[in-house]
Scaffold this motif. Structure first.
Motif, PDB file in Angstrom:
ATOM      1  N   THR A  75      -2.022 -10.056  -5.347  1.00 25.26           N
ATOM      2  CA  THR A  75      -3.024 -11.114  -5.440  1.00 25.26           C
ATOM      3  C   THR A  75      -4.435 -10.544  -5.538  1.00 25.26           C
ATOM      4  O   THR A  75      -5.408 -11.294  -5.609  1.00 25.26           O
ATOM      5  N   GLY A  76      -4.566  -9.227  -5.514  1.00 25.74           N
ATOM      6  CA  GLY A  76      -5.874  -8.576  -5.548  1.00 25.74           C
ATOM      7  C   GLY A  76      -6.632  -8.869  -6.825  1.00 25.74           C
ATOM      8  O   GLY A  76      -6.056  -9.185  -7.867  1.00 25.74           O
ATOM      9  N   LEU A  77      -7.946  -8.706  -6.755  1.00 25.52           N
ATOM     10  CA  LEU A  77      -8.815  -9.056  -7.878  1.00 25.52           C
ATOM     11  C   LEU A  77      -9.669  -7.884  -8.345  1.00 25.52           C
ATOM     12  O   LEU A  77     -10.732  -8.075  -8.928  1.00 25.52           O
ATOM     13  N   ALA A  78      -9.184  -6.649  -8.094  1.00 24.88           N
ATOM     14  CA  ALA A  78      -9.962  -5.481  -8.512  1.00 24.88           C
ATOM     15  C   ALA A  78      -9.147  -4.460  -9.294  1.00 24.88           C
ATOM     16  O   ALA A  78      -9.673  -3.430  -9.682  1.00 24.88           O
ATOM     17  N   GLY A  79      -7.871  -4.724  -9.534  1.00 22.15           N
ATOM     18  CA  GLY A  79      -7.048  -3.779 -10.285  1.00 22.15           C
ATOM     19  C   GLY A  79      -6.487  -2.646  -9.447  1.00 22.15           C
ATOM     20  O   GLY A  79      -5.938  -1.688  -9.995  1.00 22.15           O
ATOM     21  N   ALA A  80      -6.578  -2.736  -8.120  1.00 22.83           N
ATOM     22  CA  ALA A  80      -6.103  -1.640  -7.270  1.00 22.83           C
ATOM     23  C   ALA A  80      -4.586  -1.493  -7.298  1.00 22.83           C
ATOM     24  O   ALA A  80      -4.067  -0.413  -7.009  1.00 22.83           O
ATOM     25  N   ALA A  81      -3.858  -2.563  -7.621  1.00 20.51           N
ATOM     26  CA  ALA A  81      -2.395  -2.497  -7.652  1.00 20.51           C
ATOM     27  C   ALA A  81      -1.853  -2.317  -9.066  1.00 20.51           C
ATOM     28  O   ALA A  81      -0.640  -2.428  -9.281  1.00 20.51           O
ATOM     29  N   ASN A  82      -2.729  -2.035 -10.022  1.00 19.48           N
ATOM     30  CA  ASN A  82      -2.283  -1.878 -11.402  1.00 19.48           C
ATOM     31  C   ASN A  82      -1.537  -0.563 -11.606  1.00 19.48           C
ATOM     32  O   ASN A  82      -1.927   0.480 -11.067  1.00 19.48           O
ATOM     33  N   ALA A  83      -0.492  -0.628 -12.413  1.00 14.95           N
ATOM     34  CA  ALA A  83       0.292   0.563 -12.719  1.00 14.95           C
ATOM     35  C   ALA A  83      -0.524   1.560 -13.536  1.00 14.95           C
ATOM     36  O   ALA A  83      -1.466   1.189 -14.247  1.00 14.95           O
ATOM     37  N   VAL A  84      -0.160   2.838 -13.401  1.00 19.40           N
ATOM     38  CA  VAL A  84      -0.628   3.869 -14.320  1.00 19.40           C
ATOM     39  C   VAL A  84       0.596   4.363 -15.081  1.00 19.40           C
ATOM     40  O   VAL A  84       1.729   4.248 -14.609  1.00 19.40           O
ATOM     41  N   ASP A  85       0.393   4.895 -16.258  1.00 21.91           N
ATOM     42  CA  ASP A  85       1.516   5.296 -17.106  1.00 21.91           C
ATOM     43  C   ASP A  85       2.437   6.283 -16.386  1.00 21.91           C
ATOM     44  O   ASP A  85       1.986   7.272 -15.799  1.00 21.91           O
ATOM     45  N   GLY A  86       3.742   5.969 -16.444  1.00 22.40           N
ATOM     46  CA  GLY A  86       4.743   6.869 -15.892  1.00 22.40           C
ATOM     47  C   GLY A  86       4.868   6.844 -14.389  1.00 22.40           C
ATOM     48  O   GLY A  86       5.575   7.672 -13.803  1.00 22.40           O
ATOM     49  N   CYS A  87       4.235   5.887 -13.734  1.00 22.50           N
ATOM     50  CA  CYS A  87       4.224   5.883 -12.264  1.00 22.50           C
ATOM     51  C   CYS A  87       5.465   5.221 -11.683  1.00 22.50           C
ATOM     52  O   CYS A  87       6.222   4.532 -12.358  1.00 22.50           O
ATOM     53  N   LEU A  88       5.627   5.436 -10.386  1.00 19.91           N
ATOM     54  CA  LEU A  88       6.560   4.662  -9.583  1.00 19.91           C
ATOM     55  C   LEU A  88       5.749   3.602  -8.855  1.00 19.91           C
ATOM     56  O   LEU A  88       4.786   3.925  -8.151  1.00 19.91           O
ATOM     57  N   LEU A  89       6.104   2.346  -9.049  1.00 16.09           N
ATOM     58  CA  LEU A  89       5.478   1.259  -8.316  1.00 16.09           C
ATOM     59  C   LEU A  89       6.197   1.121  -6.979  1.00 16.09           C
ATOM     60  O   LEU A  89       7.411   0.941  -6.938  1.00 16.09           O
ATOM     61  N   LEU A  90       5.438   1.217  -5.885  1.00 20.65           N
ATOM     62  CA  LEU A  90       6.029   1.159  -4.555  1.00 20.65           C
ATOM     63  C   LEU A  90       5.671  -0.177  -3.924  1.00 20.65           C
ATOM     64  O   LEU A  90       4.583  -0.368  -3.383  1.00 20.65           O
ATOM     65  N   SER A  91       6.594  -1.129  -3.992  1.00 24.15           N
ATOM     66  CA  SER A  91       6.368  -2.451  -3.428  1.00 24.15           C
ATOM     67  C   SER A  91       6.848  -2.504  -1.980  1.00 24.15           C
ATOM     68  O   SER A  91       7.958  -2.079  -1.672  1.00 24.15           O
ATOM     69  N   THR A  92       6.000  -3.044  -1.106  1.00 25.22           N
ATOM     70  CA  THR A  92       6.392  -3.208   0.301  1.00 25.22           C
ATOM     71  C   THR A  92       6.839  -4.643   0.598  1.00 25.22           C
ATOM     72  O   THR A  92       6.898  -5.053   1.751  1.00 25.22           O
ATOM     73  N   ALA A  93       7.184  -5.405  -0.446  1.00 25.78           N
ATOM     74  CA  ALA A  93       7.523  -6.819  -0.274  1.00 25.78           C
ATOM     75  C   ALA A  93       8.713  -7.036   0.661  1.00 25.78           C
ATOM     76  O   ALA A  93       8.788  -8.045   1.371  1.00 25.78           O
ATOM     77  N   ARG A  94       9.673  -6.109   0.654  1.00 22.75           N
ATOM     78  CA  ARG A  94      10.860  -6.281   1.493  1.00 22.75           C
ATOM     79  C   ARG A  94      10.616  -5.878   2.951  1.00 22.75           C
ATOM     80  O   ARG A  94      11.445  -6.166   3.810  1.00 22.75           O
ATOM     81  N   MET A  95       9.521  -5.227   3.217  1.00 22.27           N
ATOM     82  CA  MET A  95       9.196  -4.814   4.577  1.00 22.27           C
ATOM     83  C   MET A  95       8.371  -5.928   5.224  1.00 22.27           C
ATOM     84  O   MET A  95       7.157  -5.818   5.397  1.00 22.27           O
ATOM     85  N   ASP A  96       9.048  -7.011   5.560  1.00 21.83           N
ATOM     86  CA  ASP A  96       8.357  -8.234   5.957  1.00 21.83           C
ATOM     87  C   ASP A  96       8.738  -8.698   7.369  1.00 21.83           C
ATOM     88  O   ASP A  96       8.734  -9.884   7.676  1.00 21.83           O
ATOM     89  N   ARG A  97       9.014  -7.739   8.236  1.00 23.65           N
ATOM     90  CA  ARG A  97       9.437  -8.092   9.589  1.00 23.65           C
ATOM     91  C   ARG A  97       8.266  -8.075  10.577  1.00 23.65           C
ATOM     92  O   ARG A  97       7.422  -7.177  10.535  1.00 23.65           O
ATOM     93  N   ILE A  98       8.254  -9.076  11.448  1.00 23.92           N
ATOM     94  CA  ILE A  98       7.352  -9.056  12.599  1.00 23.92           C
ATOM     95  C   ILE A  98       8.133  -8.383  13.723  1.00 23.92           C
ATOM     96  O   ILE A  98       9.154  -8.891  14.183  1.00 23.92           O
ATOM     97  N   LEU A  99       7.669  -7.236  14.161  1.00 30.57           N
ATOM     98  CA  LEU A  99       8.446  -6.390  15.055  1.00 30.57           C
ATOM     99  C   LEU A  99       8.302  -6.770  16.519  1.00 30.57           C
ATOM    100  O   LEU A  99       9.264  -6.666  17.289  1.00 30.57           O
ATOM    101  N   ALA A 100       7.106  -7.177  16.934  1.00 29.52           N
ATOM    102  CA  ALA A 100       6.898  -7.528  18.343  1.00 29.52           C
ATOM    103  C   ALA A 100       5.625  -8.340  18.485  1.00 29.52           C
ATOM    104  O   ALA A 100       4.609  -8.038  17.858  1.00 29.52           O
ATOM    105  N   ILE A 101       5.701  -9.378  19.314  1.00 30.41           N
ATOM    106  CA  ILE A 101       4.523 -10.160  19.685  1.00 30.41           C
ATOM    107  C   ILE A 101       4.302  -9.938  21.176  1.00 30.41           C
ATOM    108  O   ILE A 101       5.210 -10.155  21.987  1.00 30.41           O
ATOM    109  N   ASP A 102       3.104  -9.473  21.529  1.00 36.68           N
ATOM    110  CA  ASP A 102       2.796  -9.113  22.911  1.00 36.68           C
ATOM    111  C   ASP A 102       1.672 -10.016  23.418  1.00 36.68           C
ATOM    112  O   ASP A 102       0.484  -9.670  23.319  1.00 36.68           O
ATOM    113  N   PRO A 103       2.005 -11.190  23.969  1.00 38.99           N
ATOM    114  CA  PRO A 103       0.958 -12.110  24.425  1.00 38.99           C
ATOM    115  C   PRO A 103       0.094 -11.537  25.537  1.00 38.99           C
ATOM    116  O   PRO A 103      -1.102 -11.817  25.613  1.00 38.99           O
TER     117      PRO A 103
END
Length: 465
Positions: A75-103
């Motif tokens: 959702t960024g608006l500066a091109g920071a997540a844009n691919a470069v030629d021949g790169c590996l895109l590393l998406s963290t979309a599946r790492m979506d766990r809330i591990l601990a809530i410490d009130p």
């Protein structure tokens, strides 16, 4: 190196569906939401779901010399997540766990793929909240927020992402893992690597976990909407509010064109006349009393009309006007011929210079024959001039780019900065070199070389190593 060799090295320690080479999916992930900032052609998309897998991926790509571009929700608006030629895109979309809530300690530990709104929904039953409030909070992720030090409507009072990041779990470009920060309220041991990584746009390390500070739930807020006959009177109202010590939870400024666009979308409180609109929200101990005094300040500054909410329902109707800006501009673009798009810019100027800056942007738009809409967070001087133009028209696209550069220059001339919260990416990399002095720029390049001597992690973003 050949793609087959890269996949052969990666697959043994990854799930079978963690590597994607389908051209359609690669194209869909090749860039973020920034215009004027095309992405390259990636070789593969990686979708790890554990820090160990991220470490394996980076260790492998480092040994093989393959560039890596980290991505969140794009959702960024500066091109920071844009691919470069021949790169590996590393998406963290599946790492979506809330591990601990410490009130007890008012903190939460989570992975980078957690959506910002989902984090708040998870901590709310504990009477807690995570205050940063980006406009894209329904889609953007904590990792992306950390990468850009995201702000939002309430940051004038509650701060930005950096103010809530206590610690980070990181994977360095060569695959090594480390942790920065602490869980304590105070801590000054060593250099502040946490603050260094926040806002680094994925160029120094990959965030695989975060410890975030929480705050008590905000009390119910009340709002007002004030319409002004000139930018000067609106600026006078902002100055008066600041001088009296009020810290509203939101202080949003919409120029004439933006107010008209929201009115055209059907918001009942907006009007097509008037030069500016202020939307003010208070969640203090006595919001009704504070709003009454702030309304009086607006009238004294020259407001033509002030609408003050009497209850939370009326307040939501007022603040909805600000939330409708994005769909209102999308509606403007949809009603134009050609391939109209909205270029949302991001600058910050001293609050005292807000009226002058907006007046300058209106003059720039008039001179380049462009539709321009300016809105922003008057509480901290961050503004988002938005140019609507036909990207299929080479001449209009050229004029939009010229206007973009002139707006950046105008912000710097007023003592401001070329980005308040969207980041540098590739879109503003050249402008960063103009904003920083030579010594500062060299220090930043040196930091990049120290973290990433092979220049493989998000290369070409922010600074040229």
């Amino acid at each position: 190196m050949p793609l087959a060799d890269l996949i052969e090295h990666l697959l043994p320690r990854l799930p079978g569906d963690a590597l994607v080479t389908d051209p359609a999916q690669l194209l869909a992930h090749a860039r973020d939401a920034a215009p004027f900032s095309d992405g390259g052609t990636p070789a593969v998309l990686a979708l790890p779901d554990t820090p160990e897998q991220v470490s394996h991926i980076l260790r492998t790509t480092y040994e093989l010399g393959v560039p890596v571009v980290p991505q969140g929700a794009r959702t960024g608006l500066a091109g920071a997540a844009n691919a470069v030629d021949g790169c590996l895109l590393l998406s963290t979309a599946r790492m979506d766990r809330i591990l601990a809530i410490d009130p007890a300690n008012r903190l939460v530990r989570c992975e980078p793929g957690v959506v910002t709104r989902h984090l708040n929904e998870a901590v709310a039953p504990h009477g807690l909240t995570y205050p940063p409030d980006p406009a894209s909070r329904d889609r953007c992720t904590i990792g992306g927020n950390i990468a850009t030090d995201a702000g939002g409507v309430c940051c004038g009072k509650y701060g930005t992402t950096a103010d809530y990041v206590l610690g980070l779990d990181l994977v360095l470009p060569d695959g090594r893992r480390t942790r920065t920060g602490r869980d304590t309220v105070k801590g000054v041991a060593g250099y502040d690597l946490t603050r260094l990584v926040v806002g680094s746009e994925g160029t120094l390390a990959v965030v695989v976990g975060a410890t975030l500070a929480l705050r008590p739930l905000r009390p119910p807020a009340l709002s007002l909407l004030a319409r002004f006959p000139s930018l000067t009177t609106a600026g006078d109202a902002v100055a008066a509010l600041t001088a009296t010590g009020y810290v509203p939870s939101a202080l949003e400024l919409l120029d004439r064109a933006t107010s008209r666009a929201v009115h055209a979308l059907g918001h009942p409180l907006m009007r097509p006349d008037g030069a500016a609109t202020l939307i003010i929200e208070s969640d203090g101990g006595d919001p009704a009393g504070e709003l009454a005094e702030m309304a009086a300040l607006c009238r004294a500054a020259g407001a033509a009309e002030v609408t003050v909410a009497a209850d939370p329902a009326e307040s939501r109707r007022i603040t909805e006007a600000r939330r409708l800006v994005t769909p209102a501009l999308a509606a403007v673009a949809a009603g134009l011929p050609g391939d109209a798009t909205v270029l949302v810019e991001d600058v910050a100027v001293p609050r005292s210079e807000l009226p002058k800056f907006i007046g300058t942007t209106e003059e720039i738009a008039h001179r380049h024959r462009l539709r321009l809409y300016t809105l922003g967070h008057a509480a901290d001087g961050t503004l988002h001039p938005a140019v609507v133009f036909d990207r299929a028209d080479p001449d209009e696209s050229h004029r939009a780019r010229l206007a973009y550069d002139e707006i950046m220059a105008a912000a710097l001339a007023l003592g401001g900065t070329t980005t308040g919260e969207h980041g540098i990416g590739t879109l503003k990399r050249d402008w960063l070199a103009r904003e920083l002095d030579p010594a500062s720029l060299e220090l930043q390049r040196g930091l990049k070389r120290l973290f990433d001597p092979k220049n493989l992690l998000n290369p070409g973003k922010v600074v040229q190593a």
